[in-house]
Design an enzyme around this catalytic site. Structure first.
Site, PDB file in Angstrom:
ATOM      1  N   GLY A  67       1.143  -1.543   0.010  1.00 10.90           N
ATOM      2  CA  GLY A  67       0.238  -0.157   0.096  1.00 10.90           C
ATOM      3  C   GLY A  67       0.422   1.230  -0.038  1.00 10.90           C
ATOM      4  O   GLY A  67       1.917   1.238  -0.251  1.00 10.90           O
ATOM      5  N   CYS A  98       5.314  -6.247   1.660  1.00 16.43           N
ATOM      6  CA  CYS A  98       5.489  -4.050   1.483  1.00 16.43           C
ATOM      7  C   CYS A  98       4.979  -3.768   2.704  1.00 16.43           C
ATOM      8  O   CYS A  98       5.269  -4.405   3.581  1.00 16.43           O
ATOM      9  CB  CYS A  98       5.571  -3.935   0.860  1.00 16.43           C
ATOM     10  SG  CYS A  98       5.972  -2.566  -0.026  1.00 16.43           S
ATOM     11  N   TYR A  99       3.770  -3.013   2.919  1.00 12.52           N
ATOM     12  CA  TYR A  99       2.885  -2.017   3.427  1.00 12.52           C
ATOM     13  C   TYR A  99       2.675  -3.793   4.519  1.00 12.52           C
ATOM     14  O   TYR A  99       2.687  -3.784   6.442  1.00 12.52           O
ATOM     15  CB  TYR A  99       2.045  -1.628   3.265  1.00 12.52           C
ATOM     16  CG  TYR A  99       1.464  -1.088   4.257  1.00 12.52           C
ATOM     17  CD1 TYR A  99       1.694   0.336   4.984  1.00 12.52           C
ATOM     18  CD2 TYR A  99       0.036  -1.582   4.352  1.00 12.52           C
ATOM     19  CE1 TYR A  99       0.864   1.022   5.677  1.00 12.52           C
ATOM     20  CE2 TYR A  99      -0.574  -0.730   5.458  1.00 12.52           C
ATOM     21  CZ  TYR A  99      -0.625  -0.277   6.108  1.00 12.52           C
ATOM     22  OH  TYR A  99      -1.266   0.986   6.792  1.00 12.52           O
ATOM     23  N   HIS A 187       8.110  -6.979  -3.692  1.00 15.89           N
ATOM     24  CA  HIS A 187       7.112  -7.451  -4.602  1.00 15.89           C
ATOM     25  C   HIS A 187       7.687  -8.861  -5.630  1.00 15.89           C
ATOM     26  O   HIS A 187       7.831  -8.775  -6.848  1.00 15.89           O
ATOM     27  CB  HIS A 187       5.956  -6.257  -5.652  1.00 15.89           C
ATOM     28  CG  HIS A 187       5.801  -5.649  -4.994  1.00 15.89           C
ATOM     29  ND1 HIS A 187       4.119  -5.109  -3.902  1.00 15.89           N
ATOM     30  CD2 HIS A 187       6.301  -4.398  -3.779  1.00 15.89           C
ATOM     31  CE1 HIS A 187       3.845  -4.079  -3.638  1.00 15.89           C
ATOM     32  NE2 HIS A 187       5.086  -3.531  -3.116  1.00 15.89           N
ATOM     33  N   GLU A 189       4.579 -10.776  -7.151  1.00 16.14           N
ATOM     34  CA  GLU A 189       3.867 -11.263  -7.553  1.00 16.14           C
ATOM     35  C   GLU A 189       4.410  -9.967  -9.199  1.00 16.14           C
ATOM     36  O   GLU A 189       3.411 -10.582 -10.301  1.00 16.14           O
ATOM     37  CB  GLU A 189       2.638 -10.197  -7.566  1.00 16.14           C
ATOM     38  CG  GLU A 189       1.892  -8.728  -6.853  1.00 16.14           C
ATOM     39  CD  GLU A 189       2.891  -8.165  -5.675  1.00 16.14           C
ATOM     40  OE1 GLU A 189       2.395  -6.963  -5.147  1.00 16.14           O
ATOM     41  OE2 GLU A 189       3.563  -8.960  -5.131  1.00 16.14           O
ATOM     42  N   ASP A 246     -17.798 -11.521 -23.183  1.00 15.80           N
ATOM     43  CA  ASP A 246     -18.383 -11.659 -21.747  1.00 15.80           C
ATOM     44  C   ASP A 246     -19.840 -11.716 -21.776  1.00 15.80           C
ATOM     45  O   ASP A 246     -19.910 -12.646 -20.649  1.00 15.80           O
ATOM     46  CB  ASP A 246     -18.395 -10.318 -20.519  1.00 15.80           C
ATOM     47  CG  ASP A 246     -16.971  -9.614 -20.506  1.00 15.80           C
ATOM     48  OD1 ASP A 246     -15.558 -10.576 -21.049  1.00 15.80           O
ATOM     49  OD2 ASP A 246     -16.625  -8.184 -21.119  1.00 15.80           O
ATOM     50  N   LYS A 396     -10.620 -11.198 -18.056  1.00 18.23           N
ATOM     51  CA  LYS A 396     -11.538 -12.104 -19.182  1.00 18.23           C
ATOM     52  C   LYS A 396     -10.310 -12.964 -19.780  1.00 18.23           C
ATOM     53  O   LYS A 396     -10.999 -14.002 -20.080  1.00 18.23           O
ATOM     54  CB  LYS A 396     -10.328 -10.304 -20.425  1.00 18.23           C
ATOM     55  CG  LYS A 396     -10.992 -10.442 -21.656  1.00 18.23           C
ATOM     56  CD  LYS A 396     -12.460 -10.599 -22.131  1.00 18.23           C
ATOM     57  CE  LYS A 396     -12.426  -9.701 -22.067  1.00 18.23           C
ATOM     58  NZ  LYS A 396     -13.848  -8.898 -22.572  1.00 18.23           N
TER      59      LYS A 396
END
Length: 541
Positions: A67, A98-99, A187, A189, A246, A396
């Site tokens: 964050g 992280c945060y 991070h 990710e 969609d 998606k």
């Protein structure tokens, strides 16, 4: 609120997700994507949500996101009182990123200070102690990671140990194996942490024992059960079909669940692409075999949009008008089947929810609204139809996989996304001024056809043209012109959450620009958008 979220997760094919508590990081939903790539159901909710919501979700693992805040700032977001006790008592592993790591350290009695050595971007770290967290292959080696922090942990809570440090000496990873609490200052990710996916896989599957069993086949089965439980045996459903992937996949799914009690409506709102109405209706009839009613409401939409330039107002107006058309359609269905439809089916996706409003599970969030999608933040407060959104926890690419299981043709599934508000968000400013919509349709058709002819359509995630509310001076036929400027945009992406611009061959661009300026009356300047997302969004409005 808790009941709604539980229903969404159950319908997504599982009841014990990996739960992400969101504290506002720009990367939070990338964590969701990465873990789902491991075939593990992952759901993101507000980091400040009540403990009762977390307990009701019965998570296998909880991840505290990064964050933009400092844990020392007034009003800095935090998890609910009793959260750490809940996790320890129930044996739920917790990973702070992280945060999230700093919050974990502070709340457990450690110390976090404003860092002397701020670390942003690529950074080398070294594993400095034996760690089940990193796995045996890491030993004491170095690896590149992506850092983005100002504060740092300088004293760990009792029982924790440092297992990795940055080359500057800052704490990069911590763990308390017996409590099953872990922390990363970087991070994992993001792709800039090359071994990040390997670490997440090892942590979730090997350490936490999470089974990699989340499959689209299970999602389909659970969704069908969910729809059947929601829609009574005599109830009818209206579906607004846009011609996009969609709404079509949503319609095929619900049609499988309730059959002919689904009534599909395709609305020509006057904001469609070149010959879109004819092409889409032919596809519904010949390829998908869906019974669809087509209505021309273009005059109604364009009248409401006249003079409107603000993009958020456009989206709100379009969202409201769609609902009004559906509500006008309901009595016609009633006269045919003897009962008025009670539900409206929409193909809302997870990115739509993320960009339009706070994540489900709490009243406030520490992330910003990017834009109101017409089918989420653009909906009117007063509605006579209850919403069904069977895809709203899916991205998606996951919807495309679901569509494949439902036997939707490959050519249809590969269609580029088209925004619900249509060309209204691609004509900047008032869509009713001059000949803007028709000019944009012609430009867009030339651009997309050129992409198809070059064999690039399936490689590019999305491509389109934008009409600018400016005129530029030009020379055409040896005469001065004062005509319109347009922009061409093409991007590559996995899920639409992040994107990069597509690098066209120089000759391709020369040919396309020549065709546009020679064939479309009223255009004398063509630009190319080469901005990634972030900082831009995919669409211009």
């Amino acid at each position: 609120m808790e009941k709604s979220l539980l229903s969404d997760i159950s319908a997504a094919g599982g009841e014990k997700p990996v739960l992400i508590l969101d504290f506002g990081s720009q990367y939070t939903h990338l964590i969701t994507r990465r873990i789902r790539q491991l075939s593990i159901l992952t759901v993101c909710i507000n980091g400040t949500c009540p403990l009762a919501v977390i307990a009701a979700l019965n998570p296998r693992v909880i991840i505290l996101s990064g964050g933009p805040h400092s844990v020392h700032a007034d009003g800095a977001p935090s998890f609910a009182d009793g959260f750490l006790h809940y996790a320890e008592e129930n044996g739920v592993p917790v990973l702070g990123i992280c945060y999230g790591m700093q919050l974990l350290v502070q709340k457990l009695g450690g110390e976090v200070s404003i860092g002397v050595k701020h670390e942003y971007g690529k950074m080398e770290i070294a594993v400095v102690d034996e760690s089940g967290f990193f796995g045996p292959e890491a030993s004491r080696g170095h690896q590149t990671v992506w850092m983005s922090h100002g504060d740092e942990a300088i004293r760990l809570p009792e029982g924790f140990k440092v297992v990795a440090r940055s080359v500057q000496g800052s704490v990069a990873a911590i763990e308390h194996p017996s409590k099953r609490f872990y922390g990363l200052q970087y991070h994992p990710e993001v792709t800039h942490s090359p071994k990040g996916m390997e670490l997440l896989r090892h942590f979730l599957i090997d350490i936490c024992g999470v089974p990699a069993e989340w499959k689209m086949e299970d999602v389909l089965e659970e969704q069908i059960k969910y729809v059947k439980s929601l829609v009574g045996p005599d109830d009818h459903v209206i579906c607004g079909l846009s011609g996009g992937v969609d709404s079509t996949v949503a319609a095929m799914l619900v049609h499988k669940a309730i059959g002919d009690r689904l009534h599909c409506l395709f609305i020509d709102n006057g904001l469609l692409r070149f010959k879109e109405r004819e092409r889409v209706m032919a596809c519904f009839k010949n390829d998908l075999h869906l019974p669809v009613t087509c209505t021309d409401a273009s005059e109604q939409f364009l009248k409401k949009l006249k003079g409107v330039k603000d993009p958020e107002r456009k989206r709100k107006i379009i969202g409201e008008e769609f609902i009004r058309v559906f509500e006008d359609f309901a009595p016609k269905v009633e006269s045919k089947v003897g009962k008025r439809p009670a539900f409206l089916l929409q193909g809302t996706l997870y990115p739509d929810v993320i960009e339009s409003c706070p994540p489900p599970g709490s009243g406030r969030t520490h992330s910003h609204t990017i834009k109101s999608h017409h089918n989420v933040g653009g909906l009117p407060h007063r509605m006579n139809l209850k919403l069904i959104e069977p895809l709203k926890l899916l991205f998606k690419d996951e919807v495309r996989r679901l569509g494949k299981i439902l036997n939707v043709s490959e050519s249809f599934l590969k269609r580029h996304p088209f925004p619900g508000p249509g060309l209204a968000v691609r004509v900047l400013g008032d869509v009713t001024e001059g000949n803007a919509l028709n000019i944009l349709r012609e430009v867009d058709e030339i651009f997309i056809q050129a992409i198809k002819d070059a064999g690039l359509y399936d490689i590019i995630w999305q491509a389109f043209a934008v009409f600018l509310p400016v005129r530029s001076v030009g020379v055409q036929g040896d005469q001065r012109t004062h005509a319109n400027a347009v922009v061409l945009r093409a991007i590559t992406s996995e899920d639409g959450m992040t994107a990069d611009w597509y690098y066209f061959d120089h000759k391709f661009l020369v040919d396309v620009v020549s065709k546009i300026c020679n064939q479309v009356r009223g255009v004398n300047r063509v630009c190319q958008d080469i901005t990634s997302k972030p900082p831009a969004t995919v669409e211009w409005e």
